[in-house]
Design a protein around this motif. Sequence first.
Motif, mmCIF file in Angstrom:
data_model
loop_
_atom_site.group_PDB
_atom_site.id
_atom_site.type_symbol
_atom_site.label_atom_id
_atom_site.label_comp_id
_atom_site.label_asym_id
_atom_site.label_seq_id
_atom_site.Cartn_x
_atom_site.Cartn_y
_atom_site.Cartn_z
ATOM 1 N N SER A 191 43.429 17.861 64.306
ATOM 2 C CA SER A 191 42.591 18.200 65.480
ATOM 3 C C SER A 191 42.911 17.560 66.653
ATOM 4 N N LYS A 192 43.127 16.112 66.193
ATOM 5 C CA LYS A 192 43.180 15.217 67.398
ATOM 6 C C LYS A 192 44.538 15.320 68.171
ATOM 7 N N SER A 201 37.254 19.918 67.203
ATOM 8 C CA SER A 201 36.761 19.765 66.082
ATOM 9 C C SER A 201 35.573 20.851 65.946
ATOM 10 N N ALA A 249 44.091 18.387 70.457
ATOM 11 C CA ALA A 249 43.213 17.993 71.766
ATOM 12 C C ALA A 249 43.970 17.628 72.646
ATOM 13 N N PRO A 294 38.504 15.917 71.937
ATOM 14 C CA PRO A 294 38.721 15.908 70.355
ATOM 15 C C PRO A 294 37.307 16.667 69.751
#
Length: 67
Positions: free
Chosen positions: A19-20, A34, A23, A30
């Motif tokens: 997910s980072k 999330s 982002a 982030p």
Amino acid sequence: MKEQINRLKVVLVEQQRTSKWLAEQLGKDPATVSKWCTNTVQPDLKTLLDIARCLNIDVKDLLNSSI
């Protein structure tokens, strides 16, 4: 029980992405990504299209069927 509308977390795992990473690609916080991954909140339609393009998938692959 929270309804699982999007499959973003599953797709990221399938593509071995985080997910980072997403982002960073989208220029989003982030924490926001999330929340999308946990289905706490949902991205808007334009953002869903941006996510699909970034992951090189069809936007419908990000959504759970409503049937």
